[in-house]
Design a protein around this motif. Structure first.
Motif: not given
Length: 318
Positions: A156-183
């Motif tokens: 929602d943040i990526f979509k609302r404040y960045g008008e990011e077309r692939y907001a859902r895909q990016i958010a999903r990838a972030i959650v997947r990555r941080r489950s094994t290694e934090p950013f």
């Protein structure tokens, strides 16, 4: 003609400099409030018009502006003081304590001096700690947001404040990555964003991580909320015929300013079907000029970062 006392070439280049000075038109003896002092570019230009009893009140949430302010005060000789804090809070405090001004300027977004310091974590172009706090002393940084925010919230943040077309895909990838290694660093986030976007889209307009970084910065610093709170406080501070100027850098900010000025021009708040006005409200501002002012070709050639800048000015009705 702009004053001769200008920031050095190493400082933040003030956008729409001529337009700010001409439209806000500070005069000898007046009080100017620069709500986003930064490196003092706009403040220096405005102070050049203040003589005698003229005063400048500087506000900035970033404590690293202190040396710039001291140089500004030394070189301009204008009566000035600096308030550290988020501009809406300081403006509200000043207004409540009876401080009045003739000019208020807000130059929104991140300053060049913040963007050009990799250690601040604002830039997607350099690998640095994931931070993005305009006030380094604030508790909440982009690191906490990226590592702790829910997948739906991030999208929602990526979509609302960045008008990011692939907001859902990016958010999903972030959650997947941080489950094994934090950013921890901006470079880690850039890699995940790039990998989340289809290959053809990576070569579109601008850097593929630009919109995500913008969205995170806006959320971390509550930029839109601060703007919404600051505008009525600035209006309260202004004396009759006082001028409010706001420089925005994306459509969300500009829309807030435009709607605020339109509401102040409207005056009457009665329902449209009322035959006569019963609320008694009168216009409190008028937009001067009517449309947003944009940089010209010469300025864009000198400073490409001014590309998205928009200046809106309103004059308080006395």
């Amino acid at each position: 003609m702009l004053p001769s006392v200008l920031p050095t070439e190493h400082d933040h280049v003030p956008v729409l400099a001529e337009e700010v000075v001409n439209l806000l038109d500070p005069r000898p003896g007046e009080t100017v409030v620069d709500g986003t002092f930064g490196a003092g570019g706009h403040a220096t230009l405005l102070a050049g018009k203040l003589r005698g009893d003229g005063k400048l009140i500087a506000i900035d949430r970033d404590p690293t502006v202190a040396p710039f302010f001291e140089r500004f005060r030394r070189e301009t000789g204008v009566k000035a003081r600096l308030h550290h804090g988020e501009f809406s809070n300081v403006l509200q405090h000043l207004a409540e304590n009876g401080v009045r001004a003739d000019v208020v300027l807000l130059d929104l977004g991140v300053s060049s001096m913040q963007l050009d310091r990799p250690e601040r974590g604002f830039s997607y172009a350099a690998d640095a700690p994931l931070d993005m706090r305009m006030d380094p002393g604030a508790e909440y940084s982009a690191r906490e947001l990226v590592n702790e925010g829910g997948e739906r919230d991030l999208a929602d943040i990526f979509k609302r404040y960045g008008e990011e077309r692939y907001a859902r895909q990016i958010a999903r990838a972030i959650v997947r990555r941080r489950s094994t290694e934090p950013f921890e660093r901006t470079g880690d986030l850039v890699e995940v964003v790039k990998a989340s976007i289809p290959a053809p889209a990576r070569f579109g307009e601008g850097h593929p991580a630009k919109r995500v970084f913008q969205a995170l910065r806006i959320e971390v610093n509550d930029e839109l909320g601060a703007l919404q709170r600051a505008l009525p406080a600035a209006l309260e501070m202004l004396r009759p015929a006082g001028r409010l100027g706001v420089i925005s850098f994306h459509s969300l900010e500009d829309r807030i300013v435009k709607q605020f000025l339109r509401k102040q021009e409207q005056g009457c708040t009665c329902p449209p079907d009322f035959p006569v006005c019963v609320c008694g409200s009168e216009p409190s501002m008028r937009a001067t000029p009517r449309r947003a002012v944009r940089p010209g070709a010469d300025e864009l050639a000198r400073n490409p970062r001014a590309q998205s800048a928009r200046l809106r000015v309103g004059t308080k009705v006395g």
